[in-house]
Scaffold this motif. Structure first.
Motif, PDB file in Angstrom:
ATOM      1  N   ARG A  94       0.859  -1.179   0.000  1.00 20.77           N
ATOM      2  CA  ARG A  94       0.000   0.000   0.000  1.00 20.77           C
ATOM      3  C   ARG A  94       0.893   1.226   0.000  1.00 20.77           C
ATOM      4  NH1 ARG A  94      -2.523   3.967   2.860  1.00 20.77           N
ATOM      5  NH2 ARG A  94      -4.744   4.233   2.509  1.00 20.77           N
ATOM      6  N   VAL A  95       0.594   2.185  -0.878  1.00 18.12           N
ATOM      7  CA  VAL A  95       1.333   3.441  -0.908  1.00 18.12           C
ATOM      8  C   VAL A  95       0.869   4.278   0.275  1.00 18.12           C
ATOM      9  CG1 VAL A  95       1.800   5.554  -2.197  1.00 18.12           C
ATOM     10  CG2 VAL A  95       1.653   3.359  -3.409  1.00 18.12           C
ATOM     11  N   GLU A  96       1.795   4.586   1.184  1.00 17.30           N
ATOM     12  CA  GLU A  96       1.469   5.307   2.419  1.00 17.30           C
ATOM     13  C   GLU A  96       1.687   6.818   2.292  1.00 17.30           C
ATOM     14  OE1 GLU A  96       1.467   3.596   6.049  1.00 17.30           O
ATOM     15  OE2 GLU A  96       0.277   2.262   4.801  1.00 17.30           O
ATOM     16  N   SER A  97       2.649   7.241   1.489  1.00 16.40           N
ATOM     17  CA  SER A  97       2.965   8.671   1.417  1.00 16.40           C
ATOM     18  C   SER A  97       1.855   9.431   0.689  1.00 16.40           C
ATOM     19  CB  SER A  97       4.312   8.901   0.742  1.00 16.40           C
ATOM     20  OG  SER A  97       4.445   8.115  -0.410  1.00 16.40           O
ATOM     21  N   LEU A  98       1.492  10.579   1.247  1.00 15.09           N
ATOM     22  CA  LEU A  98       0.399  11.369   0.685  1.00 15.09           C
ATOM     23  C   LEU A  98       0.696  11.853  -0.728  1.00 15.09           C
ATOM     24  CD1 LEU A  98      -0.647  13.459   3.825  1.00 15.09           C
ATOM     25  CD2 LEU A  98      -1.748  11.414   2.870  1.00 15.09           C
ATOM     26  N   THR A  99       1.960  11.999  -1.063  1.00 15.71           N
ATOM     27  CA  THR A  99       2.331  12.460  -2.405  1.00 15.71           C
ATOM     28  C   THR A  99       2.491  11.318  -3.387  1.00 15.71           C
ATOM     29  OG1 THR A  99       4.657  12.448  -1.760  1.00 15.71           O
ATOM     30  CG2 THR A  99       3.468  14.550  -1.555  1.00 15.71           C
ATOM     31  N   GLY A 100       2.183  10.093  -2.978  1.00  6.94           N
ATOM     32  CA  GLY A 100       2.300   8.939  -3.862  1.00  6.94           C
ATOM     33  C   GLY A 100       3.664   8.291  -3.740  1.00  6.94           C
TER      34      GLY A 100
END
Length: 139
Positions: A94-100
């Motif tokens: 799962r991509v966790e960083s808000l910027t992708g």
């Protein structure tokens, strides 16, 4: 997520689910069958738990934070990290960083790139595709 700076005009880009991909090295390019795919993914992108039966999958994270489940273990990868999903072991992320996130997947053999070719569609431009929940056919 500003991804346009990383993309060249001659790149052949595809949309795979909610991800923008570029095939960087096809398995037929060399005798060892190495395949490299570049991915730009939005926050929250999370393919289902799955298994590769014939090849290891190495994720080289270029930017962002990704949380992996590999064989029941929780692994967090950040820019500069490599996360390995061995063949035969269930894995997901799962991509966790808000910027992708931006990463390369490196594999040996054509199975993964063949699947990408079958289910991806040409990208309309160098941007992420419109967000959509995966359909049963996509899964």
């Amino acid at each position: 997520m500003n991804i346009q700076a990383d993309i060249k005009a001659e790149d052949k880009l595809y949309w795979f689910g909610n991800t923008l991909i570029a095939m960087r090295l096809a398995s037929v390019s060399g005798v060892d069958g190495l395949s490299v795919v570049e991915h730009w993914m939005p926050h929250g992108e999370a393919p289902p738990l799955h298994v590769h039966h014939n090849e290891y999958e190495a994720f080289y994270i270029l930017d962002g934070v990704m949380r992996f489940e590999v064989g029941g273990r929780d692994v967090v990868g950040r820019a500069g990290d490599i996360v390995l999903a061995p063949k035969g072991i269930p894995h997901a992320f799962r991509v966790e960083s808000l910027t992708g996130a931006h990463c390369l997947t490196i594999m040996r053999g054509a199975d993964f790139e063949t699947m990408l070719g079958e289910v991806s569609r040409p990208a309309a431009g160098p941007e992420l595709p419109p967000q959509a929940a995966p359909t049963p056919a996509m899964i």
